[in-house]
Enzyme design. Structure first.
Site, PDB file in Angstrom:
ATOM      1  N   ASP A 234      72.959  69.975  89.550  1.00 34.54           N
ATOM      2  CA  ASP A 234      74.289  69.636  90.026  1.00 34.54           C
ATOM      3  C   ASP A 234      74.928  70.929  90.506  1.00 34.54           C
ATOM      4  O   ASP A 234      74.476  72.028  90.186  1.00 34.54           O
ATOM      5  CB  ASP A 234      75.126  68.948  88.930  1.00 34.54           C
ATOM      6  CG  ASP A 234      76.314  68.190  89.535  1.00 34.54           C
ATOM      7  OD1 ASP A 234      76.634  68.419  90.723  1.00 34.54           O
ATOM      8  OD2 ASP A 234      76.938  67.366  88.822  1.00 34.54           O
TER       9      ASP A 234
HETATM   10  C1  BGC Z   1      79.154  66.431  91.433  1.00 36.74           C
HETATM   11  C2  BGC Z   1      77.951  65.770  92.062  1.00 36.74           C
HETATM   12  C3  BGC Z   1      77.977  65.980  93.549  1.00 36.74           C
HETATM   13  C4  BGC Z   1      78.068  67.457  93.866  1.00 36.74           C
HETATM   14  C5  BGC Z   1      78.115  67.766  95.346  1.00 36.74           C
HETATM   15  C6  BGC Z   1      79.316  67.868  91.894  1.00 36.74           C
HETATM   16  O1  BGC Z   1      80.534  68.384  91.479  1.00 36.74           O
HETATM   17  O2  BGC Z   1      79.059  66.355  90.038  1.00 36.74           O
HETATM   18  O3  BGC Z   1      77.933  64.407  91.743  1.00 36.74           O
HETATM   19  O4  BGC Z   1      76.850  65.390  94.132  1.00 36.74           O
HETATM   20  O5  BGC Z   1      79.244  67.975  93.281  1.00 36.74           O
HETATM   21  O6  BGC Z   1      79.314  67.385  95.906  1.00 36.74           O
END
Ligand code: BGC
Length: 684
Positions: A234
């Protein structure tokens, strides 16, 4: 063959991102991006394309930056309420098509964290509280999304069940509990959906951050489940080079703090073996070929807006749950109503959506803050007026409860649109409707008992006014065509068929954790939401309820709930009869469902099992279901097959699923608390 041709630098290029628009350090390569959450370089000389990623929880995010448009589908928890695997497939296929139309070849979608904590601000992005329902629904979505030749994804692996302190929380949970709950949802999602990628989560699990957790990434995912794709972190969820690599993290997003120069140095120094790096690269390459992004390069085109509307509306119609319908208050009779009061914030203009990285932008809206309240231009008032052509439809925002009550008093019916906005990066303080809406509903219902409440929520809400209103409809975040879908349900153009994928408790006091565990003071600044690299989690949440998630908790604790898991009304009625259970390699459960009312409808028939006492399990678990479309008066025999795993427990010692011998009970009916058919089953 491709791997063999690659230089060390080319390999390193594949295992990290190159920044994200708006992220801390702009990358010098930013010009190669497509406006999405991240991108990975390709190897041009070998025909390997760039991976262009976009968030795509309930539609393609970041379309505005592209000057393009995307459909907002109903939220994921809404889609789960349809219990409809072909709807889940359409959902994924639409997102896959629209991703490619905007030049993306990878989705960051497919959230399936179990609704262990109902106040979790991302509950709307997930598929409810039951592992079988959640895993099956997300699996079908992922399968059909991937078939559009995008690199598909499942997230956030694992136990990322609250947003408060998500970057530094350590989730404590026993192995059996985890395997039978949160991990089972992922296991089924991976099995059915065959995703090309798994996104590991921010939090730690039993001491190690998920993105450097050998147990989760290597033992469970890659060995036990035989996952062949790659694991990406993530955003900012990578914490190390050597440890993460050895644990099984294949790709760091969105930067290269650990998987760029440091990884190259580690490989050259031998602290990360070349074979380990090769495995990361091979998994990424394999996913690129297997998903078809090599053979089918993306080409931007204009999305089919009308078809998107149609899909969004029909899925919403299958997702809206009728919770209360006193004395047949619904459906409304368009021909008889002279005056209709439409009450609620923006109910003249739009419907609320869920925020954070899942956010889809409506046409014409400039991409703004990460946590704006975005109302989709789908007007409840207009949709109601379109149904009740001869009625006078009047609007009151509800800002002044007395004015709203006065309007309700002089109207034939009052329809209150109540909202609860939720978002990534925050949890709800409680499950009450915000902004004085409980008082508003109370006042309106006192003025006119023919009050229908339409809920636009991301998770469960409490309803202190429930006994005073005549109807309640849960519309969730209903997407681009939410208002039309709601109006079709309210006026009976569509017979509601959805059922709750989460329990609505009586009060937060009944939750496994009445008080949400928050990070220690000062630990979670705004920046921490997207921070890289703290070495250790700073606080813990002990999920001591274990596998008792959702209804399993309320059942075991004998707590009364407001609306049970699997509950939803219809404008017709159904009866159940003739249960036959046959236990074999698969267990088959046959029974007859009859539509005993006067309207066509679709019944979600649910099958639960109670395990023998020796198994030491909660009172029951969902083991299968069938959604049966029936004309008025029609009956049909249905057979549901139940795989042995769904009747098993996870035996930690023996490292596998185990069927506990003894007397099982199979129960069938229309909700987790209305199971008229019972049969015993002896397992040797
Ligand atoms: C989120 C993810 C997301 C990523 C990219 C993160 O903060 O937890 O779900 O895909 O950001 O935007």
């Amino acid at each position: 063959m491709v791997l063999k041709e690659m230089t060390l630098d080319e390999k390193i290029d594949l295992i990290h991102g190159n920044g994200m628009p708006g992220w801390r350090k702009p990358s010098p390569l930013a010009y190669l991006g497509n406006g999405g959450a991240g991108f990975v370089l390709g190897v041009e000389r070998l025909g390997i394309p760039l991976i262009q990623m976009s968030d795509a929880a309930y539609g393609v995010r970041g379309s505005q930056m592209n000057g393009r448009y995307s459909t907002a589908l109903p939220s994921n928890v809404a889609a789960a309420a349809s219990w409809d695997t072909s709807a889940a497939c359409e959902y994924g296929a639409l997102i896959g098509r629209e991703l490619r139309a905007q030049g993306y070849n990878m989705t960051l979608g497919g959230g399936v964290n179990l609704a262990r904590e109902l106040r979790n601000g991302r509950t709307f992005e997930y598929q409810g509280e039951d592992p079988l329902l959640a895993g099956t629904m997300v699996g079908n979505r992922i399968k059909c999304e991937g078939e559009q030749h995008v690199i598909s994804d499942i997230k956030h692996y694992a136990i990322n069940d609250q947003e408060s302190g998500r970057n530094e929380v350590n989730a404590i949970i026993g192995e059996r509990a985890m395997r039978e709950s949160d991990l089972l949802a992922f296991e089924l999602g991976v099995e059915i959906g065959n995703p090309s990628a798994v996104m590991c989560s921010y939090n730690a699990v039993n001491g190690d951050f998920a993105c450097e957790n050998k147990f989760l990434l290597t033992e469970v995912l890659k060995k036990d489940w035989k996952f062949k794709g790659f694991v990406l972190s993530d955003w900012g969820g990578t914490h190390s080079t050597v440890k993460a690599s050895a644990a099984g993290l294949d790709n760091e997003e969105p930067e290269q703090n650990f998987y760029g120069a440091s990884m190259k140095a580690a490989v050259q120094a031998g602290t990360v073996p070349m074979a380990e790096l090769d495995d990361h690269v091979l998994r990424i390459l394999r996913s690129e070929f297997a998903s078809g992004v090599v053979d089918y390069p993306t080409k931007k085109f204009v999305v089919d807006v009308e078809a998107g509307f149609e899909t969004a509306r029909t899925i919403a119609e299958q997702s809206i749950v009728l919770l209360k319908n006193q004395g047949g208050a619904l459906p409304l009779d368009a021909g008889r109503l002279r005056t209709i009061a439409v009450i609620g914030t923006n109910a003249d203009m739009g419907m609320i959506s869920g925020g954070g990285s899942a956010q889809v932008d409506p046409p014409g809206m400039q991409q703004g803050g990460w946590q704006r309240h975005v109302w989709f231009p789908t007007s409840p008032m207009k949709a109601i007026q379109a149904q009740a052509k001869s009625a006078e439809v009047k609007f009151d925002s509800g800002a002044d409860v007395n004015s709203a009550a006065a309007l309700a008093k002089k109207s034939d019916v009052a329809i209150v649109f109540a909202h609860q906005w939720t978002s990534e990066g925050m949890d709800l303080p409680n499950l009450s409707l915000p902004e004085n809406q409980d008082a508003l509903i109370e006042k309106v219902a006192a003025a006119n008992p023919h009050t229908i409440v339409v809920l636009e929520t991301g998770t469960a809400v409490t309803m202190p006014w429930l006994s005073k209103v005549s109807g309640v409809v849960e519309a969730w975040y209903a997407g681009s065509k939410g208002a039309d879908a709601v109006a079709n349900i309210l006026f009976g153009e569509v017979n509601p068929s959805a059922k709750l994928p989460i329990t609505f408790p009586m009060s937060v006091a009944d939750l496994p954790h009445p008080t949400l565990v928050k990070p220690p003071a000062g630990a979670q600044g705004a920046a921490a939401v997207m921070r890289t690299g703290s070495a250790k989690p700073t606080f813990s949440v002990d999920y001591s309820e274990g596998l008792k998630v959702g209804y399993k908790w309320y059942d075991a604790e004998k707590k009364q709930v407001l609306f049970p898991f699997g509950f939803g009304l219809s404008y017709t009625t159904y009866s159940y009869s003739g249960l036959h259970v046959k236990h074999g390699a698969e267990t088959t459960v046959s029974f007859t469902v009859k539509n005993t009312g006067s309207r066509a409808g679709a019944e979600i028939a649910e099958v639960y099992a109670a395990l023998p006492a020796a198994a030491n399990e909660p009172p029951k678990r969902l083991v299968g279901w069938s959604k049966v479309a029936l004309k008025a008066g029609e009956s049909r025999e249905v057979t549901v097959s139940v795989a042995p795993r769904m009747l098993s427990i996870y035996d930690v010692e023996a490292h596998g699923w185990k069927l506990v011998p003894g007397e099982y009970a199979i129960m069938v009916g229309g909700s987790s608390q209305e199971l008229p058919l019972h049969e015993g089953m002896d397992v040797k």
